[in-house]
Write a protein that holds these residues in place. Structure first.
Motif, short mmCIF file in Angstrom:
data_model
loop_
_atom_site.label_atom_id
_atom_site.label_comp_id
_atom_site.label_asym_id
_atom_site.label_seq_id
_atom_site.Cartn_x
_atom_site.Cartn_y
_atom_site.Cartn_z
N GLN A 102 -18.56 -42.70 -11.57
CA GLN A 102 -17.67 -43.04 -12.69
C GLN A 102 -16.50 -43.90 -12.23
N LYS A 103 -15.93 -43.55 -11.09
CA LYS A 103 -14.78 -44.29 -10.54
C LYS A 103 -15.21 -45.47 -9.67
N ARG A 104 -16.52 -45.65 -9.56
CA ARG A 104 -17.08 -46.76 -8.75
C ARG A 104 -16.49 -46.76 -7.34
N MET A 105 -16.62 -45.62 -6.68
CA MET A 105 -16.06 -45.45 -5.34
C MET A 105 -16.99 -46.07 -4.29
N GLU A 106 -17.10 -47.38 -4.36
CA GLU A 106 -17.91 -48.13 -3.38
C GLU A 106 -17.06 -48.36 -2.14
N GLY A 107 -17.68 -48.20 -0.98
CA GLY A 107 -16.95 -48.46 0.26
C GLY A 107 -15.65 -47.68 0.33
N THR A 108 -15.69 -46.43 -0.04
CA THR A 108 -14.51 -45.57 -0.11
C THR A 108 -13.74 -45.52 1.20
N ASP A 109 -12.43 -45.40 1.09
CA ASP A 109 -11.55 -45.20 2.22
C ASP A 109 -12.10 -44.07 3.09
N GLN A 110 -12.14 -44.29 4.39
CA GLN A 110 -12.76 -43.32 5.31
C GLN A 110 -12.08 -41.96 5.27
N ALA A 111 -10.77 -41.92 5.10
CA ALA A 111 -10.06 -40.64 5.04
C ALA A 111 -10.48 -39.85 3.81
N VAL A 112 -10.61 -40.53 2.67
CA VAL A 112 -11.06 -39.88 1.43
C VAL A 112 -12.50 -39.41 1.60
N HIS A 113 -13.33 -40.26 2.14
CA HIS A 113 -14.73 -39.96 2.39
C HIS A 113 -14.86 -38.68 3.23
N SER A 114 -14.13 -38.63 4.34
CA SER A 114 -14.19 -37.48 5.25
C SER A 114 -13.70 -36.21 4.58
N GLU A 115 -12.65 -36.32 3.79
CA GLU A 115 -12.10 -35.13 3.11
C GLU A 115 -13.09 -34.56 2.09
N ILE A 116 -13.73 -35.43 1.34
CA ILE A 116 -14.71 -34.98 0.35
C ILE A 116 -15.88 -34.27 1.03
N ILE A 117 -16.41 -34.87 2.08
CA ILE A 117 -17.53 -34.27 2.81
C ILE A 117 -17.12 -32.95 3.44
N HIS A 118 -15.93 -32.92 4.03
CA HIS A 118 -15.43 -31.68 4.63
C HIS A 118 -15.30 -30.56 3.59
N THR A 119 -14.76 -30.90 2.42
CA THR A 119 -14.57 -29.91 1.37
C THR A 119 -15.91 -29.34 0.88
N LEU A 120 -16.89 -30.21 0.67
CA LEU A 120 -18.20 -29.74 0.21
C LEU A 120 -18.91 -28.92 1.29
N THR A 121 -18.78 -29.35 2.53
CA THR A 121 -19.39 -28.59 3.64
C THR A 121 -18.76 -27.21 3.75
N SER A 122 -17.44 -27.14 3.61
CA SER A 122 -16.75 -25.85 3.65
C SER A 122 -17.19 -24.94 2.50
N LEU A 123 -17.38 -25.53 1.32
CA LEU A 123 -17.84 -24.75 0.17
C LEU A 123 -19.23 -24.17 0.44
N ILE A 124 -20.10 -24.96 1.02
CA ILE A 124 -21.45 -24.46 1.35
C ILE A 124 -21.36 -23.29 2.33
N LYS A 125 -20.52 -23.43 3.33
CA LYS A 125 -20.36 -22.36 4.32
C LYS A 125 -19.80 -21.10 3.68
N LYS A 126 -18.87 -21.28 2.75
CA LYS A 126 -18.22 -20.13 2.12
C LYS A 126 -19.12 -19.43 1.10
N LEU A 127 -19.77 -20.22 0.25
CA LEU A 127 -20.54 -19.63 -0.87
C LEU A 127 -22.05 -19.68 -0.69
N GLY A 128 -22.49 -20.57 0.19
CA GLY A 128 -23.91 -20.84 0.33
C GLY A 128 -24.69 -19.74 0.91
#
Length: 80
Positions: free
Chosen positions: A54-80
């Motif tokens: 929706q936001k057309r996050m093409e070539g996203t800033d690496q810091a944002v990219h890393s934070e999103i992946i880290h957050t989803l990975t943490s969620l999987i570890k916590k709830l998965g």
């Protein structure tokens, strides 16, 4: 759902959405490995994909990219 996640993972890169590719891969791997997938985990991945496209996050800033992946990975570890 695993097949849909695979398709998103595969096609995101073709349209210059590398973050979509990584989120799709996380979801695909989660669906493949989870004996009983947690719907909250699945929903957060789908919501994240929605925002990426929706936001057309093409070539996203690496810091944002890393934070999103880290957050989803943490969620999987916590709830998965």
């Amino acid at each position: 759902m695993q097949q849909i996640a695979f398709n998103i993972m595969s096609q995101s890169g073709s349209f210059n959405f590398p973050l979509g590719t990584q989120v799709g891969k996380l979801l695909h791997d989660y669906m493949r490995d989870a004996k009983s997938p947690n719907l909250t985990v699945v929903r957060k991945h789908v919501d994240t994909l929605y925002v990426i496209f929706q936001k057309r996050m093409e070539g996203t800033d690496q810091a944002v990219h890393s934070e999103i992946i880290h957050t989803l990975t943490s969620l999987i570890k916590k709830l998965g």
